[in-house]
Motif scaffolding. Sequence first.
Motif, mmCIF file in Angstrom:
data_model
loop_
_atom_site.group_PDB
_atom_site.id
_atom_site.type_symbol
_atom_site.label_atom_id
_atom_site.label_comp_id
_atom_site.label_asym_id
_atom_site.label_seq_id
_atom_site.Cartn_x
_atom_site.Cartn_y
_atom_site.Cartn_z
ATOM 1 N N LEU A 1 0.673 -1.410 0.152
ATOM 2 C CA LEU A 1 0.239 0.129 0.065
ATOM 3 C C LEU A 1 0.961 1.393 0.065
ATOM 4 O O LEU A 1 0.279 2.235 -0.941
ATOM 5 N N PHE A 2 1.726 1.612 0.906
ATOM 6 C CA PHE A 2 2.501 2.282 1.229
ATOM 7 C C PHE A 2 3.124 3.075 -0.291
ATOM 8 O O PHE A 2 3.360 3.797 -0.596
ATOM 9 N N LEU A 3 4.313 1.798 -0.920
ATOM 10 C CA LEU A 3 4.651 1.467 -2.116
ATOM 11 C C LEU A 3 3.717 2.270 -3.234
ATOM 12 O O LEU A 3 4.040 3.114 -4.375
ATOM 13 N N ALA B 1 -4.866 10.324 -3.867
ATOM 14 C CA ALA B 1 -5.123 9.212 -4.187
ATOM 15 C C ALA B 1 -3.806 9.140 -3.523
ATOM 16 O O ALA B 1 -3.704 8.055 -2.402
ATOM 17 N N GLY B 2 -2.940 8.763 -4.413
ATOM 18 C CA GLY B 2 -1.026 8.563 -3.843
ATOM 19 C C GLY B 2 -1.224 9.033 -2.564
ATOM 20 O O GLY B 2 -0.331 7.805 -1.392
ATOM 21 N N PHE B 3 -1.316 10.248 -1.474
ATOM 22 C CA PHE B 3 -1.159 10.716 -0.278
ATOM 23 C C PHE B 3 -2.001 9.879 0.842
ATOM 24 O O PHE B 3 -1.462 9.855 1.537
ATOM 25 N N GLY B 4 -2.917 9.767 0.063
ATOM 26 C CA GLY B 4 -4.418 8.803 0.583
ATOM 27 C C GLY B 4 -3.503 7.773 1.313
ATOM 28 O O GLY B 4 -3.522 7.009 2.628
ATOM 29 N N LEU B 5 -3.101 6.385 -0.073
ATOM 30 C CA LEU B 5 -2.746 5.576 0.104
ATOM 31 C C LEU B 5 -1.417 5.099 0.793
ATOM 32 O O LEU B 5 -0.903 4.349 2.053
ATOM 33 N N LEU B 6 -0.272 6.215 1.470
ATOM 34 C CA LEU B 6 1.020 6.537 1.350
ATOM 35 C C LEU B 6 0.141 6.101 3.209
ATOM 36 O O LEU B 6 0.843 5.630 3.660
ATOM 37 N N PHE B 7 -0.817 7.066 3.342
ATOM 38 C CA PHE B 7 -0.590 7.538 5.033
ATOM 39 C C PHE B 7 -1.921 5.898 5.396
ATOM 40 O O PHE B 7 -1.802 5.687 6.467
#
Length: 293
Positions: free
Chosen positions: A1-3, A127-133
């Motif tokens: 998820l982070f990657l 969306a990427g920022f949210g997935l990062l968290f």
Amino acid sequence: LFLLGMTMLTNGLKEIAGDALKRWLNTFTKGRISAVVSGAVMTMLIQSSTATTLLTIGFVSAGLLTFIQSIGVIIGANIGSTSTGWLISLIGFKISLQTMALPIIGIGVFMSLIAPQDVKRFGNVVAGFGLLFLGIDTLQQGMGSAQDLIAFDSIPADSFISIFLLIIIGIVMTVIMQASSAAMAATLTALFAGAIDFEQAAYLVIGQNIGTTATALFAAIGASVSAKRTAITHLLFNVITALVVTIIFSYFVQFTKWLTILISGEFDQTLGIAIFHTLFSLLGALFFIPLIQ
């Protein structure tokens, strides 16, 4: 998820910046300090020192940047890569990530599907920022049981062999994940969960800084001589800085702890690692900038 979050964020930002980023990089890398600042700012914007390094190698290979200009950008990229640690330590552990992450992902997906064309590009970034968290939150839950899987208790940072092992683990983490940011997130979450102590985390960070050079070395295969030199510069910068920091480790940690207390009023371990990482890159920059020529 982070990657996945990291990839979406980086690709989205690169798409938004596009040619403007290339023009900006070429304009602002004429002097030593401006090249370092350009590398740092660019890495903070796209949240990936690897992307900056690969872009720089590409520019050098294409003859858009000189080898000397590229050294400054590489030094700056190392400083800029420390921003992820700050982001995670200041925001990541202070608020409930899952409650924040899912709505952000929803908004991002909604933007990329329904929004007008010029706004759609920002959807992937959000969306990427949210997935990062969400990735950090999942890591946090997983790291609670990681101490049972990896016996970090058996490698305390008090002997030469243990220190060497921790640095090697840091290198391997980064090479496997292909992102020092992801390796840093894993280290911070392990520290936050109590799976490792501060000194162990610091040695892992030293290893991760060496490991992050692997991608650049792979990218330089078959490239021009100048591009190969740029990749070797990246390796030398991190390896020499790692050696210096390892030699003066106890003083370096003492200074990090003092600075952390000065900033936050108490010793916050996760913030301390972000500060340690920043000081690592700044020390390398102070050492290398006078030697660029």
